[in-house]
Motif scaffolding. Structure first.
Motif, short mmCIF file in Angstrom:
data_model
loop_
_atom_site.label_atom_id
_atom_site.label_comp_id
_atom_site.label_asym_id
_atom_site.label_seq_id
_atom_site.Cartn_x
_atom_site.Cartn_y
_atom_site.Cartn_z
N PRO A 70 0.84 -1.20 0.00
CA PRO A 70 0.00 0.00 0.00
C PRO A 70 0.87 1.25 0.00
N ALA A 71 0.66 2.09 -1.01
CA ALA A 71 1.46 3.31 -1.09
C ALA A 71 0.83 4.23 -2.12
N GLY A 72 0.54 5.44 -1.73
CA GLY A 72 0.06 6.43 -2.68
C GLY A 72 1.21 7.34 -3.08
N THR A 180 -6.22 -12.04 -8.07
CA THR A 180 -5.33 -11.94 -6.91
C THR A 180 -5.28 -10.51 -6.38
N THR A 181 -4.24 -10.19 -5.66
CA THR A 181 -4.13 -8.91 -4.96
C THR A 181 -3.61 -7.82 -5.90
N ASP A 228 -6.77 -2.76 2.92
CA ASP A 228 -5.45 -3.05 3.46
C ASP A 228 -5.26 -4.56 3.45
N ALA A 229 -4.23 -5.04 4.15
CA ALA A 229 -3.92 -6.47 4.09
C ALA A 229 -5.03 -7.34 4.66
N ALA A 319 -16.80 -4.87 3.00
CA ALA A 319 -15.49 -4.35 3.36
C ALA A 319 -15.60 -2.85 3.54
N PRO A 320 -16.03 -2.38 4.72
CA PRO A 320 -16.19 -0.94 4.95
C PRO A 320 -14.91 -0.18 4.64
N ARG A 321 -15.07 0.99 4.02
CA ARG A 321 -13.91 1.80 3.69
C ARG A 321 -13.37 2.50 4.91
#
Length: 324
Positions: A70-72, A180-181, A228-229, A319-321
């Motif tokens: 995760p990275a913006g 997949t992810t 997230d993970a 999956a709540p944000r």
């Protein structure tokens, strides 16, 4: 060539561990070949923010991390290259080759992410699916020892580490039914925005546009959902001609419910894409692109449209944000 007055060696930073070393190997070899300079690999057990802080502070020249990290956007930094992607599929590993769906009731299946556990529960509702912590070698050994009947891992990790199969049998899981992810199998090569232009040019030569576009869309879906993970989200994109197809599924934790979206979106003229589109600046997630003809911005737009469809169909209930 990079300026000969620059330091003799380049410093490449990555996380610690055998997998991260293997992931960085191709980048190290390419940098050495293209610059004629030694590349020193520095490893740190730190999160993305800490690694980026080290890059920003000049403690290294290049940062290589898995593109699913995760990275913006990061101030002062640029994702200078997204190299050609490794195999994005997952694989089920067993002792005797029994397909995942054919494992007997009560069979133990290990998976190290919420997404994989939800998918495994769907593929075989009779199995007992549980977390499988540890590195790849540990996970495979648990199957070999009989502690698990199967484990789900990434094909890319197997390809990069090339472990001794030890008689284990591998069942690749097709992306059509088992996406997949975000970013799985891909790498992001990051440096400072004010880096030596010659270094930026060298890194740009490592960029693979179809992979960058696909990963941009996938990461946009993940980011805009606040995933997230621990989020059971699967998303995979692929460029076909000038069309980017993005498929995403949000699962309930036990796999009993799911919400999906499948979108095909034009990202540019085929001739331009085939020639290779190179941007001089920007992180590659489309956030700083104002030009409507920018394929990267269009890939991000495709991801945003997928998120819109997922939320319309109730994905937030599964999956709540994250709160802003």
């Amino acid at each position: 060539m990079v300026d000969e007055t620059a330091p003799e060696s380049l410093r490449l930073l990555t996380r610690g561990g055998a997998l991260r070393t293997a992931e960085a190997r191709d980048v190290v070899d390419a940098l050495a070949a293209r610059t004629g300079r030694d590349v020193e690999v520095v490893q740190r057990d730190a999160d993305t923010d800490a690694l980026r802080a080290a890059l920003r502070a000049g403690e290294c020249d290049v940062l290589v991390h898995a593109a699913e990290t995760p990275a913006g956007d990061a101030e002062g930094l640029v994702i200078a290259a997204v190299p050609r992607r490794e195999d994005a599929r997952d694989v089920a590993v067993t002792r005797d080759g029994t397909p995942l769906h054919g494992l007997a009731g009560g069979a133990t299946v290990g998976a190290d992410s919420a997404r994989r556990r939800a998918q495994a529960a769907i593929r075989n509702p009779r199995a007992q699916v549980s977390p499988a912590p540890g590195d790849l070698a540990t996970q495979l050994q648990r199957v070999a020892d009989g502690d698990l009947d199967a484990v789900i891992v990434a094909v890319a990790d197997l390809n990069r580490l090339s472990p001794d199969p030890g008689g284990l049998v591998f069942e690749p899981l097709g992306l059509a039914e088992w996406p997949t992810t975000a970013g799985q199998g891909a790498l992001a090569v990051e440096t400072r925005a004010d880096a030596d232009p010659a270094l930026l040019d060298v890194l740009a030569a490592l960029d693979h546009l179809p992979t960058r576009l696909a990963v941009t869309a996938e990461r946009t879906v993940s980011a805009e959902l606040g995933a997230d993970a621990s989020t059971p989200l699967a998303v995979h994109a692929v460029l076909e001609g000038n069309l980017l197809r993005v498929r995403a599924i949000v699962y309930s934790e036990d796999g009993s419910s799911r919400v999906g979206a499948d979108l095909t979106h034009p990202v540019g003229e085929t001739e331009t894409l085939e020639a290779g589109y190179i941007r001089s600046q920007g992180s590659g997630n489309g956030a700083d692109a104002a030009d409507g003809d920018d394929p990267i911005a269009r890939a991000a737009e495709a991801g945003s449209q997928v998120v819109h469809r997922l939320l319309e169909r109730g994905a937030a209930d599964l999956a709540p944000r994250e709160s802003p």
